[in-house]
Design an enzyme around this catalytic site. Structure first.
Site, PDB file in Angstrom:
ATOM      1  N   HIS A   1     -43.623   4.046 -83.009  1.00 45.38           N
ATOM      2  CA  HIS A   1     -44.477   5.211 -83.227  1.00 45.38           C
ATOM      3  C   HIS A   1     -44.077   5.973 -83.985  1.00 45.38           C
ATOM      4  CE1 HIS A   1     -45.303   3.827 -79.011  1.00 45.38           C
ATOM      5  NE2 HIS A   1     -45.912   4.009 -79.541  1.00 45.38           N
TER       6      HIS A   1
ATOM      7  N   ASP B   1     -39.645   0.266 -78.429  1.00 41.61           N
ATOM      8  CA  ASP B   1     -41.041  -0.948 -78.691  1.00 41.61           C
ATOM      9  C   ASP B   1     -41.354  -1.410 -79.942  1.00 41.61           C
ATOM     10  OD1 ASP B   1     -40.580   1.285 -79.789  1.00 41.61           O
ATOM     11  OD2 ASP B   1     -42.169   2.985 -78.509  1.00 41.61           O
TER      12      ASP B   1
ATOM     13  N   ASP C   1     -38.459   2.837 -83.824  1.00 42.91           N
ATOM     14  CA  ASP C   1     -39.784   2.837 -83.087  1.00 42.91           C
ATOM     15  C   ASP C   1     -40.803   2.527 -83.943  1.00 42.91           C
ATOM     16  OD1 ASP C   1     -41.502   4.244 -80.636  1.00 42.91           O
ATOM     17  OD2 ASP C   1     -39.354   4.626 -80.024  1.00 42.91           O
TER      18      ASP C   1
ATOM     19  N   HIS D   1     -40.977  12.472 -80.145  1.00 43.98           N
ATOM     20  CA  HIS D   1     -42.192  13.494 -80.213  1.00 43.98           C
ATOM     21  C   HIS D   1     -42.328  14.678 -80.542  1.00 43.98           C
ATOM     22  CE1 HIS D   1     -44.359   9.602 -80.856  1.00 43.98           C
ATOM     23  NE2 HIS D   1     -43.469   9.262 -80.364  1.00 43.98           N
TER      24      HIS D   1
END
Length: 446
Positions: free
Chosen positions: A220, A306, A218, A137
């Site tokens: 995200h 995650d 992931d 990120h």
């Protein structure tokens, strides 16, 4: 190809488990230490070269990040936070707090990913692993989503530029150093001879690591990496992620890249509860097509855990085996592969997952029963690597999956196939470095 033995290197710094984001923060670097302990007890460390990373210095970090942001990270200290304006400017807040030895932490995990890229560049490994990396990120000028330095971007830049291969040549400079001027005509004549006498082998040298594929599993969206390479056709980014009212809010299927990078960004938006079968129903055909049309010279796979069932911050329903199947599938293409960590906030499951995936990289099926070790209590009551997924609803209908697949395969069909070059044995280090230098001189001459 999946059964073929691979040369694997693994980066680990014993200090990484000591960094601490703060009380109650979901990101816990301790999970890296737990993973390492499992690898040790399963005997997996003996099957790969274990390397301690060299910390990334300012020069390396500034290859992507802004000078003032790097300077801020270097000086950030929880005892002396006297400039709230700088905290806001660089998005250092509750999600991305200033903690003790923050800059050192960034140097360690970024240095490991850059080191992994160098090992692949030099041909010293087929697979390079850094479970402390994958912090996808971070932006050029700000922290985001528990990430401060984008080690993935730095690793991909290293893969693309070969800055470490020829120390007498600076990829930032358009001039050749004096020593190269002396021998320039000789190098260029040798390159011409190589091209004349063995064009197929020479061409395999010349395209080496011209294209890098980034894949993100992931939960995200891999926004920081996509943003960094949004306008280039040398890096393709593919992200499988939860989309909707969910951090970071990006990754729409309509986001496809811009300019030269149009269609080189692929976003696979998913809904809650996706299970192994539904995930692979998209992952395998999409990645098969990507490998066919893009033909990457290296793959960087971000293995954020995650997306596993039961994650503290997640809402997918993947098993450890299902998550690992993505690693197995990308490994089967026999292209240089970097495995990175990422998210993952139920730390016992993170350790399970990355231990299992290290076994996948090595071609070893780890036993389900977790051996006794210092963190065995985390794996109670069953003490297994594989745990049952939940009975949550899968909100991804077959029609929605088909719609996504059709759209993305259509986008991929608009890409020109990468130039066809027959696969060759990788050159030795000496041959590769010499030919790369010749090619760099050749680029300057034409």
């Amino acid at each position: 190809a999946a059964a073929t033995k691979r040369r694997v290197c693994y980066f680990y710094d014993s200090e990484v488990g000591n960094y601490y984001y703060g009380q109650g923060h979901p990101m816990k670097p301790h999970r890296i230490r737990m993973t390492h302990a499992l690898l040790e007890r399963y005997g997996l460390l003996g099957g790969m070269r274990v390397l301690r990373p060299s910390p990334a210095d300012d020069r390396i970090l500034r290859r992507f990040h802004a000078d003032d942001y790097v300077a801020f990270l270097r000086s950030a200290n929880p005892e002396s936070l006297s400039d709230p304006g700088a905290l806001r400017r660089f998005n250092v807040c509750d999600d991305c707090p200033v903690f003790d030895r923050l800059y050192e932490f960034c140097q360690v995990y970024a240095g490991a990913s850059v080191g992994a890229a160098k090992e692949l560049n030099r041909g010293h490994a087929d697979i390079a692993i850094n479970w402390s990396g994958g912090l996808h990120h971070a932006k050029r000028c700000e922290a985001s989503g528990f990430c401060y330095v984008n080690d993935i971007v730095l690793a991909i830049l290293t893969l693309l530029e070969h800055h470490d291969v020829s120390p007498c040549f600076s990829p930032r400079s358009r001039s050749i150093p004096t020593v190269a001027h002396v021998h320039f005509k000789f190098y260029l004549s040798v390159l011409r001879l190589l091209l004349f006498h063995s064009p197929s082998v020479t061409c395999s040298f010349l395209i080496w690591l011209q294209r890098v594929l980034y894949v993100d599993i992931d939960i995200h969206h891999g926004d920081g990496v996509e943003e960094a390479f949004y306008t280039t056709d040398r890096v393709m980014t593919v992200s499988f992620h939860k989309f909707g009212d969910y951090f970071p809010g990006t990754g729409d299927i309509r986001d496809i890249g811009y300019g030269k990078g149009k269609y080189y960004a692929l976003n696979v938006p998913l809904d809650d509860g996706i299970d192994d079968e539904s995930y692979h129903y998209l992952f395998k055909p999409i990645m098969a097509k990507v490998m066919e049309v893009f033909r990457p010279d290296a793959v960087v796979l971000q293995c954020g855990a995650d997306s596993l069932s039961g994650d503290r911050l997640g809402c997918f329903n993947l098993s450890v085996r299902g998550h690992g199947e993505c690693v197995r599938y990308m490994r089967s293409f026999n292209v240089p592969l970097m495995l990175l960590g990422g998210g993952g906030y139920t730390i016992r499951n993170v350790a399970r997952c990355w231990c299992y995936e290290t076994g996948v990289a090595l071609g070893v099926e780890v036993e389900d029963k977790v051996p006794d070790h210092e963190y065995i209590g985390y794996f109670a009551p069953d003490y297994n690597i594989h745990v049952a997924t939940s009975n949550m609803e899968n909100k991804n209908s077959r029609k929605s999956l088909d719609d996504i697949k059709v759209k993305l395969l259509e986008n991929l069909s608009k890409l020109q196939h990468a130039p066809g070059v027959q696969f060759q044995e990788r050159p030795t280090d000496m041959d590769f470095e010499e030919v790369l230098f010749f090619f760099q001189c050749f680029q300057l001459a034409v």
